[in-house]
Every structure is written in C-alpha cells, then in structure tokens.
Write a protein that holds these residues in place. Structure first.
Motif, PDB file in Angstrom:
ATOM      1  N   ASP A 189      43.594  40.996  38.528  1.00  0.00           N
ATOM      2  CA  ASP A 189      42.153  41.126  39.224  1.00  0.00           C
ATOM      3  C   ASP A 189      41.314  42.019  38.271  1.00  0.00           C
ATOM      4  N   GLN A 190      41.527  43.046  37.561  1.00  0.00           N
ATOM      5  CA  GLN A 190      40.802  43.721  36.948  1.00  0.00           C
ATOM      6  C   GLN A 190      40.414  43.270  35.724  1.00  0.00           C
ATOM      7  N   TRP A 191      40.785  42.115  35.110  1.00  0.00           N
ATOM      8  CA  TRP A 191      40.695  41.519  33.914  1.00  0.00           C
ATOM      9  C   TRP A 191      39.863  40.387  33.938  1.00  0.00           C
TER      10      TRP A 191
ATOM     11  N   LEU B 161      46.558  47.829  32.759  1.00  0.00           N
ATOM     12  CA  LEU B 161      45.952  47.389  33.941  1.00  0.00           C
ATOM     13  C   LEU B 161      46.551  47.592  35.335  1.00  0.00           C
TER      14      LEU B 161
END
Length: 256
Positions: free
Chosen positions: A252-254, A248
C-alpha cells in the motif's frame, strides 16, 4: 518514487502467505491493471502450469489475471534450453506436469537414454529409477539443468524438500553441478524481461525474500522492491552489503 514501466513480482510471501490473503497485494495488482502497467509473476515453482496459478489466484485470493501474467521457472527453463541450440530438441525430465508441459510446448521430445538435456525440478513422485536414468544420461553427455535451487518449501507441516534437494541428489551422483535457472539466477530474469519487452532500467523486481527475489534483481542489474510481508526481516537485510532499492512494510506504501 520512481515510476516503472513494468514489474516482476514474486508470489508466495508477496501476493499471499500460504493460504492467507494479503489485501494490500490485491490492491497493488488492481492498481497496475487499472493503469495498464505490464507485470509478470515470476515464481520458482516449476510444478504448476500457468493456468493453475491463475485459477489459484482467482479462487483463493480474488486476484484476477491471465496466463500471460505468469512466468514460472518451468517456462524459463523451457525458454532457456530452446534458445541454447536449435539442433538439440530431446530431454529427460524429472518434474511435475508444469515443467513437462512447458518443455513439450517448446518442441522438445522426451528421451530417456541419450537426451540432449536432463532437466530436474521438484517431483512429488520421484523414484530411484528416475534418478538412475538422469544420472546415466548426464554421464553420457547430456547437459544438466536445474529449475531452481530452493532446498526447502514451507507448507502447513513445516519445511519440506524443495527442487534444490532433488537436484542435489543428481549432482551428488554425477559429480556435476546443474545449471540453475530460477531466482536468484539471472536466466529467469532475462527471459522474464524479454517477455515484458522492456529495458532493465524500466522495471523493478518486487519480492519478500532477499536471498531469492531481491538477489535475483541485484544480480540482473535491475531495481528491487522488498516488502516485509514474508521471509526476510529488517534485521536480516540490515546486515546485507547491497540493500534493496526500496524497502516497504506494505505494498500500500507504493504508488505505481
């Protein structure tokens, strides 16, 4: 995205960068808390007690957790030697208060001459006399334990000696290798998983450093999430034979 029942999470480089906040990390932790997903900050830092880690997170990063969310290499080391032999309960310790307190809390007594264990971690006031006592005790038969192998620590002045450098002096003097506990070793991971009360396939290790955080997860046989906010770069990881489970740019992408 796989849903994990629990997380092991690195601190420096993952949750903050030195004294710099990582806003996505705060949101990640708050998402875990909102969904009641258990997590442990798994750190190689043996110098600070969990209370200090909690206070630092609250004061400097506005991240609010409890001591139950913190698992240091000091706690892992204390757990490890406590589980080795119920009859052996003496130790000589080179280290800061965080390490000494963790070992005392597990029922050990300090002994300089003939301890069962010599435990060495980062000590900001290490002296020749401390090295002398450790060396002699190991030569007399004490089991030699090292908290973690990190040779250097980054601070505002640059890379300064880490626990691994202190331990290496004792290794040189005794001609013995220490049994290391911290990342990338599996001992700290095993003890952390026991505290979480989950199975290997239910958890992931989240970190910024391939050589410690991610390698620890790989060695232990759990999924890994590498976030590029700290030590490792995409170029470095591209050359690795075993890749992280997930890579990542930001937490925030998870989605937890």
């Amino acid at each position: 995205m796989k849903k994990y029942a629990g997380y092991m999470i690195d601190l420096d480089g993952t949750i903050y960068r030195g004294k710099e906040k990582i806003p996505a990390a705060k949101r990640f932790i708050e998402n875990l808390q909102a969904k009641n997903i258990p997590f442990l900050f798994v750190t190689n830092n043996s110098t600070q007690a969990p209370e200090k880690v909690v206070a630092n997170l609250a004061k400097n990063f506005d991240i609010h957790v409890t001591v139950d969310n913190v698992f240091t290499s000091a706690l892992a080391t204390a757990d490890y030697i406590a589980d080795l032999d119920s009859e052996k309960r003496t130790a000589y310790v080179i280290g800061e208060l965080g390490l000494k307190q963790a070992i005392l809390d597990r029922g050990f007594k300090f002994e300089e001459t003939t301890p069962d264990y010599v435990v060495v971690g980062l000590d900001y006031d290490v002296t020749y006399h401390k090295f002398e006592l450790a060396t002699l005790a190991i030569k007399r038969g004490a089991t030699f334990i090292g908290t973690n192998a990190d040779t250097n620590l980054p601070n505002e002045r640059g890379l300064v000696p880490g626990a691994g450098s202190v331990i290496a002096l004792v290794e040189c003097a005794t001609q013995q290798k220490a049994q290391y506990v911290g990342k990338p070793e599996t001992i700290i991971m095993e003890k952390a998983l026991k505290r979480l009360g989950l199975a290997k396939d239910q958890v992931a290790m989240v970190g910024d450093n391939y050589m410690t955080d991610i390698q620890a997860g790989i060695n232990f046989g759990i999924d890994t999430i590498l976030v590029y906010t700290g030590v490792s770069t995409k170029e470095q990881v591209a050359d690795k034979a075993i890749k992280p489970t997930v890579e990542l740019d930001s937490l925030d992408q998870w989605e937890v």
